[in-house]
Design a protein around this motif. Structure first.
Motif, short mmCIF file in Angstrom:
data_model
loop_
_atom_site.label_atom_id
_atom_site.label_comp_id
_atom_site.label_asym_id
_atom_site.label_seq_id
_atom_site.Cartn_x
_atom_site.Cartn_y
_atom_site.Cartn_z
N LEU A 46 4.19 31.67 27.85
CA LEU A 46 4.68 30.65 26.88
C LEU A 46 4.55 29.19 27.63
CD1 LEU A 46 5.74 30.58 23.87
CD2 LEU A 46 8.27 30.70 24.87
N ASP A 47 4.55 29.04 28.80
CA ASP A 47 4.71 28.01 29.66
C ASP A 47 3.73 27.64 30.76
OD1 ASP A 47 5.54 29.71 31.33
OD2 ASP A 47 7.58 28.85 31.40
N PRO A 48 2.35 27.80 30.22
CA PRO A 48 1.37 27.63 31.42
C PRO A 48 1.17 26.07 31.96
CG PRO A 48 0.30 27.26 29.15
CD PRO A 48 1.62 27.81 28.92
N PRO A 49 1.01 25.99 33.14
CA PRO A 49 0.79 24.43 33.78
C PRO A 49 -0.27 23.78 32.90
CG PRO A 49 0.86 26.13 35.46
CD PRO A 49 0.66 26.74 33.98
N SER A 50 -0.02 22.51 32.34
CA SER A 50 -0.85 21.89 31.37
C SER A 50 -0.75 20.36 31.56
CB SER A 50 -0.68 22.37 29.89
OG SER A 50 0.59 22.09 29.71
N ALA A 51 -1.68 19.77 31.14
CA ALA A 51 -1.74 18.29 31.10
C ALA A 51 -0.82 17.62 30.13
CB ALA A 51 -3.09 17.79 31.20
N GLY A 52 -0.77 18.19 29.09
CA GLY A 52 -0.03 17.88 27.80
C GLY A 52 0.05 18.93 26.80
N THR A 111 4.88 39.34 45.97
CA THR A 111 4.11 39.10 47.07
C THR A 111 2.72 38.13 46.76
OG1 THR A 111 4.54 41.23 47.98
CG2 THR A 111 2.43 40.18 48.73
N LEU A 112 3.06 36.91 47.19
CA LEU A 112 1.87 35.91 47.05
C LEU A 112 0.50 36.27 47.73
CD1 LEU A 112 4.16 32.96 47.61
CD2 LEU A 112 3.85 34.03 45.54
N ARG A 113 -0.43 35.79 47.27
CA ARG A 113 -1.78 36.21 47.37
C ARG A 113 -2.63 35.30 48.36
NH1 ARG A 113 -1.57 36.42 41.67
NH2 ARG A 113 -3.08 35.02 41.91
N GLY A 114 -1.93 34.41 48.87
CA GLY A 114 -2.72 33.39 49.82
C GLY A 114 -3.37 32.20 49.10
N GLU A 115 -2.85 31.99 47.82
CA GLU A 115 -3.26 31.00 46.93
C GLU A 115 -2.58 29.69 47.02
OE1 GLU A 115 -5.92 30.77 44.96
OE2 GLU A 115 -6.47 33.14 44.45
N GLY A 116 -1.46 29.69 47.71
CA GLY A 116 -0.86 28.61 48.04
C GLY A 116 0.63 28.56 47.00
N VAL A 176 10.41 31.82 40.12
CA VAL A 176 9.06 31.93 40.83
C VAL A 176 8.09 32.31 39.75
CG1 VAL A 176 7.83 33.17 42.60
CG2 VAL A 176 10.23 32.53 42.99
N ALA A 177 7.09 31.56 39.60
CA ALA A 177 6.07 31.92 38.54
C ALA A 177 4.72 32.18 39.25
CB ALA A 177 5.92 31.12 37.29
N PRO A 178 4.27 33.30 39.73
CA PRO A 178 2.94 33.48 40.00
C PRO A 178 1.79 33.34 38.79
CG PRO A 178 4.23 35.56 40.61
CD PRO A 178 5.16 34.52 39.44
N GLN A 179 0.84 32.67 39.19
CA GLN A 179 -0.29 32.27 38.26
C GLN A 179 -1.26 33.32 38.31
OE1 GLN A 179 0.58 29.60 35.81
NE2 GLN A 179 2.56 30.04 36.97
N PRO A 180 -2.14 33.55 36.93
CA PRO A 180 -3.21 34.34 37.12
C PRO A 180 -4.33 33.95 38.35
CG PRO A 180 -2.57 34.03 34.93
CD PRO A 180 -1.64 32.93 35.83
N ALA A 181 -4.27 32.53 38.29
CA ALA A 181 -5.62 32.07 39.07
C ALA A 181 -4.76 30.81 39.61
CB ALA A 181 -6.78 31.56 38.55
N GLY A 182 -5.19 30.43 41.10
CA GLY A 182 -4.39 29.35 41.60
C GLY A 182 -2.95 29.41 42.13
#
Length: 333
Positions: A74-80, A197-202, A217-223
């Protein structure tokens, strides 16, 4: 207790977000709307927002818990809004089903509408699209310029603190109830026993001007993963006059707003739009701050860019010497 385990690669790639995330801020605002803490700060805002909340926006409250739990799609990082809404509507069905099962297993009622969302019912998804659009219009659209100024001041201050004090103090200062142990961040979250557990993506540190609860904490599918925390000064307090704002008392309200805005580069026209003043007035404010060595100005092609100097950032940070949150944040959400 929520434990977040970092790899060495994650710790080498910790940054502070450079722009607010509109859908993330909208979701957190709707969660805060349902909370009862920090009533002296958010009480008036809650009453005004609840009173005018469009009926079309109310279905979102079925999905969002005041404890900070909601579907990640429901709340993906986005520009707008447009970009974010497109991502929401394109969410894979398996992800939707898994996320709705997760939130209903915690504290969200499995309503008929939620079941229809999981089944990819077109009418249910149109309701979701209209709910997001109406909630954004009512809560964020008018506030967005002011929120951006406040966000960039907070982000610049946090980046300054990270450079000066290092990772451990930066992490543990995000809110109360945090502890760094070896390669993990422990977040006091009563009723929660979970490990991430984070995956080294930062990691990106993302301040929220509306959220009042524990660090999320919100892990992202990529990034990189997002660590969302309450900003030191929430948005309702940015309504206050200069009595409670040492920077505004020192520089004047408009110059203080100008300096905070310029923690991110602006052209003179952009600065005028942000401050809601004329271009000549914005130019005059920039010239005054430049003469005081609080901002720098340089030409980039045809554009003239203004930006905070380290001295300016230090002045913004000066009213608070330690980034501890004393606003009564409930660490357990």
């Amino acid at each position: 207790m929520l434990k977040v385990f970092f790899t060495a690669e994650d710790l080498l790639k910790v940054t502070v977000a450079d722009t607010p995330a509109p859908l993330m801020e909208l979701v957190l605002a709707l969660m805060t709307l349902q909370r009862r803490d920090n009533r002296y700060v958010f009480g008036g805002w809650r009453r005004r927002t609840a009173r005018g909340l469009p009926v079309q926006a109310e279905p979102l409250l079925q999905l969002l818990s005041p404890t900070g739990i909601g579907p990640l799609f429901l709340d993906p990082p986005s520009a707008g809004l447009e970009d974010g809404l497109s991502q929401v509507l394109a969410t894979d069905r398996a992800v939707v089903e898994a996320e709705l099962r997760r939130i209903c297993a915690v504290d969200r009622p499995r309503t008929a509408w939620i079941r229809q969302l999981a089944a990819q019912d077109r009418h249910a998804w149109r309701i979701l699209e209209h709910a997001i659009t109406e909630a954004h219009r009512h809560i964020l659209a008018v506030e967005w310029p002011r929120l951006q100024v406040a966000f960039h001041a907070e982000a610049a201050w946090r980046a300054h603190f990270l450079a000066r004090h290092g990772l451990e103090r930066t992490f543990t200062s995000l809110s109360v109830g945090l502890r760094w142990r070896e390669m993990s961040l422990e977040i006091n979250a009563p009723g929660t026993d979970r490990e991430v557990t984070l995956r080294g993506e930062g990691v990106v540190l993302l301040p929220s001007l509306f959220w009042t609860g524990r660090v999320l904490v919100a892990p992202q599918p990529a990034g990189p993963a997002l660590i969302v925390y309450p900003a030191l000064t929430p948005l309702p307090l940015h309504d206050a006059d200069t009595v409670g704002d040492p920077l505004a008392a020192l520089l004047g309200g408009t110059r203080a707003d100008t300096l905070r805005a310029l923690t991110k580069p602006h052209t003179t026209t952009e600065l005028a739009r942000t401050l809601n003043v004329s271009v000549p007035a914005a130019s005059m404010q920039a010239r005054t701050l430049r003469d005081a060595r609080l901002i720098t100005t340089h030409r980039d092609g045809k554009a003239v860019l203004h930006w905070c100097t380290p001295l300016g950032v230090g002045l913004i940070a000066a009213p608070t010497t330690e980034p501890m949150n004393h606003r009564g944040v409930v660490a357990g959400g």
